[in-house]
Design a protein around this motif. Sequence first.
Motif, PDB file in Angstrom:
ATOM      1  N   LEU A  80      21.662  14.441  53.772  1.00 39.32           N
ATOM      2  CA  LEU A  80      21.766  14.376  52.318  1.00 39.32           C
ATOM      3  C   LEU A  80      21.508  15.733  51.674  1.00 39.32           C
ATOM      4  O   LEU A  80      20.455  16.333  51.887  1.00 39.32           O
ATOM      5  N   PRO A  81      22.422  16.216  50.840  1.00 36.78           N
ATOM      6  CA  PRO A  81      22.077  17.286  49.915  1.00 36.78           C
ATOM      7  C   PRO A  81      21.639  16.659  48.583  1.00 36.78           C
ATOM      8  O   PRO A  81      22.325  15.782  48.050  1.00 36.78           O
ATOM      9  N   VAL A  82      20.505  17.079  48.084  1.00 33.39           N
ATOM     10  CA  VAL A  82      20.036  16.595  46.787  1.00 33.39           C
ATOM     11  C   VAL A  82      19.760  17.813  45.924  1.00 33.39           C
ATOM     12  O   VAL A  82      19.033  18.723  46.344  1.00 33.39           O
ATOM     13  N   ILE A  83      20.352  17.855  44.736  1.00 34.98           N
ATOM     14  CA  ILE A  83      20.102  18.971  43.829  1.00 34.98           C
ATOM     15  C   ILE A  83      19.534  18.449  42.515  1.00 34.98           C
ATOM     16  O   ILE A  83      19.783  17.315  42.106  1.00 34.98           O
ATOM     17  N   PHE A  84      18.743  19.304  41.882  1.00 32.01           N
ATOM     18  CA  PHE A  84      17.902  18.897  40.763  1.00 32.01           C
ATOM     19  C   PHE A  84      18.028  19.905  39.625  1.00 32.01           C
ATOM     20  O   PHE A  84      18.239  21.098  39.857  1.00 32.01           O
ATOM     21  N   SER A  85      17.843  19.407  38.403  1.00 37.32           N
ATOM     22  CA  SER A  85      17.721  20.309  37.260  1.00 37.32           C
ATOM     23  C   SER A  85      16.793  19.703  36.219  1.00 37.32           C
ATOM     24  O   SER A  85      16.793  18.490  36.004  1.00 37.32           O
ATOM     25  N   ARG A  86      15.985  20.586  35.636  1.00 37.10           N
ATOM     26  CA  ARG A  86      15.276  20.159  34.427  1.00 37.10           C
ATOM     27  C   ARG A  86      16.318  19.915  33.345  1.00 37.10           C
ATOM     28  O   ARG A  86      17.370  20.579  33.336  1.00 37.10           O
TER      29      ARG A  86
END
Length: 250
Positions: A80-86
């Motif tokens: 799994l690639p998981v990317i995040f942003s505020r």
Amino acid sequence: MSDISALLGQIPSIVHGFGTKEALLPVSLQPYRETLPEKKQVHGLRIVDVVAPRQACGEADGFYTETPGILLTVFTADCLPVIFSRRDGKAVAAVHAGWRGLRHGILEQMAARINQQGSTQDWVAAIGPAAGACCYQVSQELVDEFQQGLELPAELISPSPRHLDLPAIAHAKLLQAGFAAVDFAGSCTICTPDPRVTQSTLHPESALHRETKGHKYTSFRRNSLKRLQDPSLPGIKGRNQQSGIIILPD
């Protein structure tokens, strides 16, 4: 074309994308390739704060930055690639989560890092293409380990015998960790066909052609099964998808 997240696409100060076989590094991220940190993914739990372009990160599977102009990516095939942003786009992160990292807490480690200077309630996350529950068959022992070790419904973890649903497990974990919203981008890396190619255009006698042109994503598991049938097929080294995110430079 790379896959994108509807959630992350609403944040104007960032660019993101999930790689495919057509574009291992999404085209939108390629102009920032020279800023990539140096890293070695090891299916571990270490999170690194990235504060400079080309930073040497060592062995790590999670990356966090508040610095504009630094591209964060993770390499995946069936993991799994998981990317995040505020939600204001002032901070971003990326995680590589295979079954080991997912089982042992890489997402919780990223949540803990975010909570050091804020709250996951102000962040959104996107889960990229990975092995789906349709294809990800494992041992019963591994299914039992997940079901006994995680406080999640058994049927969510394994919707059919000896199959794990890694994206669903990640989604549930992220919501438990307090993220404001989570979505899915992409589909199963093992079985999703290449939308540009129909089966009738393939040469039935060419297993290699089917492997390189017949599917949307590179898959370690699919490739390994094909190599058992035909040892002359190449491995996937150098052909992993990259998924990433960057705060746009000023």
